[in-house]
Design an enzyme around this catalytic site. Structure first.
Site, PDB file in Angstrom:
ATOM      1  N   ARG A  77      -7.571  11.042  -6.824  1.00 50.98           N
ATOM      2  CA  ARG A  77      -8.171  10.709  -5.521  1.00 50.98           C
ATOM      3  C   ARG A  77      -9.666  11.034  -5.506  1.00 50.98           C
ATOM      4  O   ARG A  77     -10.444  10.342  -4.854  1.00 50.98           O
ATOM      5  CB  ARG A  77      -7.449  11.470  -4.398  1.00 50.98           C
ATOM      6  CG  ARG A  77      -6.112  10.840  -4.076  1.00 50.98           C
ATOM      7  CD  ARG A  77      -5.329  11.570  -3.017  1.00 50.98           C
ATOM      8  NE  ARG A  77      -4.224  10.733  -2.558  1.00 50.98           N
ATOM      9  CZ  ARG A  77      -3.209  11.159  -1.837  1.00 50.98           C
ATOM     10  NH1 ARG A  77      -3.149  12.425  -1.477  1.00 50.98           N
ATOM     11  NH2 ARG A  77      -2.266  10.336  -1.458  1.00 50.98           N
ATOM     12  N   LYS A 114      16.430   0.819  -0.551  1.00 51.98           N
ATOM     13  CA  LYS A 114      17.021   0.335   0.699  1.00 51.98           C
ATOM     14  C   LYS A 114      16.258  -0.811   1.344  1.00 51.98           C
ATOM     15  O   LYS A 114      15.041  -0.795   1.425  1.00 51.98           O
ATOM     16  CB  LYS A 114      17.093   1.498   1.693  1.00 51.98           C
ATOM     17  CG  LYS A 114      18.032   2.610   1.248  1.00 51.98           C
ATOM     18  CD  LYS A 114      18.139   3.680   2.311  1.00 51.98           C
ATOM     19  CE  LYS A 114      19.346   4.565   2.038  1.00 51.98           C
ATOM     20  NZ  LYS A 114      19.486   5.564   3.106  1.00 51.98           N
ATOM     21  N   GLY A 131       1.567   4.694   2.269  1.00 52.61           N
ATOM     22  CA  GLY A 131       1.850   4.186   3.617  1.00 52.61           C
ATOM     23  C   GLY A 131       0.951   3.038   4.026  1.00 52.61           C
ATOM     24  O   GLY A 131       1.405   2.049   4.611  1.00 52.61           O
TER      25      GLY A 131
END
Length: 399
Positions: free
Chosen positions: A38, A199, A380
């Site tokens: 990062r 999922k 995200g």
């Protein structure tokens, strides 16, 4: 994509104060970072601003202090790692606004760098309080956002500051936005999307958004089992969300209307237990899975057919593995398909953009992480972008 200003739009910034939002939320062990990628990502922006003579103030969060001060969550913990990557000394400033910051700016010379404390120590950060943003903005001449990974949050340092100061995208943010625009904003067709993972429920919005935007939707991982079951295939004791049968069928219907081909595996690798190289390992047609077997990877025939699909495409977006790739030999399909995509990218026939934690790990495992056009490390934010949601931190730069 709406246009945003970059560092190329800055004039003479000698002696100007740059407030730069970066992601320094590093994984730590025994007092030092185990991964500094990062910092590597924001290094070009920080050094460019410093070399042009600005006083650079770094804004970052560390952990989730929820508006309270914890000495264990101070950004001073990552100061040493940041200094090592930048090969420059940094001044730590234990506040984000007020007289201490003012004094520190007076001490900093042109081209010097200061690291402010954890912005999340103040409740105004996550509340995106305009007064808090105004208080920080009072110390700066312009604002640079180089933290795409936090762009899906409307916080004071990711969104609010852009309303109080001239706002620019840093080099990492600029590269990310250009890559994402090339992948789904304004892509070269045909476009393929690989969506894998355990999922369907966690990727519903992604799948719903993609069927209207891509020509080929390749579904792998445990998600594929839910789609196979929806089509009447007996998936044995495979991981499967049987309650989502109607949803899976709706997505298949929407894809058909939109002219998007959904690719599900027709041969699979199964075993009776989930373990490395189990004795019960075999490859079979999807219609031959026994009641006591579980599907753990896409089979070789389907993998080869998917490779052929990629050869007809110009753009690829990838999120999630094809099988249980952490355990051999259930990494075979993921590795094979990733290597095909990498080879096509290197040949110049495919623009490949991948993102999400599991995906980055899978591409690294396949040895091709550096061979894709762009690999996003923003989990995200990348997922919300794939869902077609506007990202507040990006919207603020293009306002």
């Amino acid at each position: 994509m709406s246009s945003f200003k970059t560092l190329d739009d800055l004039g003479d910034i000698t002696g100007k104060i740059a407030l730069v939002r970066v992601d320094l939320n590093l994984p730590m062990k025994d007092g030092s970072a185990t991964d500094v990628s990062r910092v590597e990502a924001v290094k070009p922006t920080i050094l460019e601003l410093a070399e042009k003579g600005a006083k650079v103030l770094l804004l970052a969060h560390y952990g989730r202090p929820k508006g309270q001060r914890f000495s264990t969550m101070s950004t001073s913990f990552v100061q040493g790692d940041v200094e090592k990557v930048l090969d420059k000394e940094i001044m730590f400033i234990p506040e984000v606004m007020g007289p201490v910051v003012e004094q520190s700016i007076g001490i900093l010379g042109n081209g010097d760098i200061g690291l402010l404390d954890n912005v999340r120590f103040w409740p105004g950060e996550e509340a995106n309080d305009p007064e808090f943003a105004r208080g920080m903005a009072a110390h700066g001449d312009f604002y640079v956002n180089d933290a795409f990974s936090a762009a899906h949050r409307a916080h004071a340092t990711t969104e609010g500051l852009a309303h109080h100061l001239p706002a620019y995208a840093g080099r990492a943010m600029e590269a990310e936005l250009k890559a994402l625009d090339a992948a789904l904003g304004n892509p070269e067709a045909p476009v393929a999307a690989v969506v894998g993972g355990a999922k369907v429920s966690t990727k519903l919005d992604v799948l719903t958004n993609l069927v209207g935007k891509v020509q080929h939707l390749i579904i792998g991982g445990g998600m594929a089992n839910t789609f196979l079951a929806a089509k009447g295939v007996d998936v044995g004791k495979s991981l499967c969300e049987h309650e989502l049968t109607d949803t899976a069928n709706r997505i298949i219907d929407e894809a058909a209307h939109a002219g998007c081909t959904v690719h599900l595996p027709y041969d699979v690798v199964v075993a009776k237990e989930f373990a490395a190289n189990p004795a019960s390992l075999r490859t079979c047609n999807v219609h031959e899975v026994a009641d006591d077997e579980m599907i753990l990877d896409v089979g070789p025939l389907a993998t080869e057919a998917l490779a052929d699909v990629l050869k007809t495409c110009r753009t690829l977006v990838w999120n999630g593995p094809m099988g249980a790739f952490e355990t051999e030999p259930f990494d075979t399909a993921t590795v094979a398909l990733a290597r095909t995509a990498a080879a096509l990218t290197q040949d110049g026939s495919l623009i490949s953009v991948a993102g999400g934690g599991d995906t980055v790990a899978a591409l690294a495992h396949a040895g091709v992480k550096d061979d894709f056009t762009f690999v996003s490390t923003a989990g995200g934010a990348f997922l919300e972008w794939m869902e077609g949601k506007p990202l507040p931190g990006v919207a603020a730069l293009t306002a």
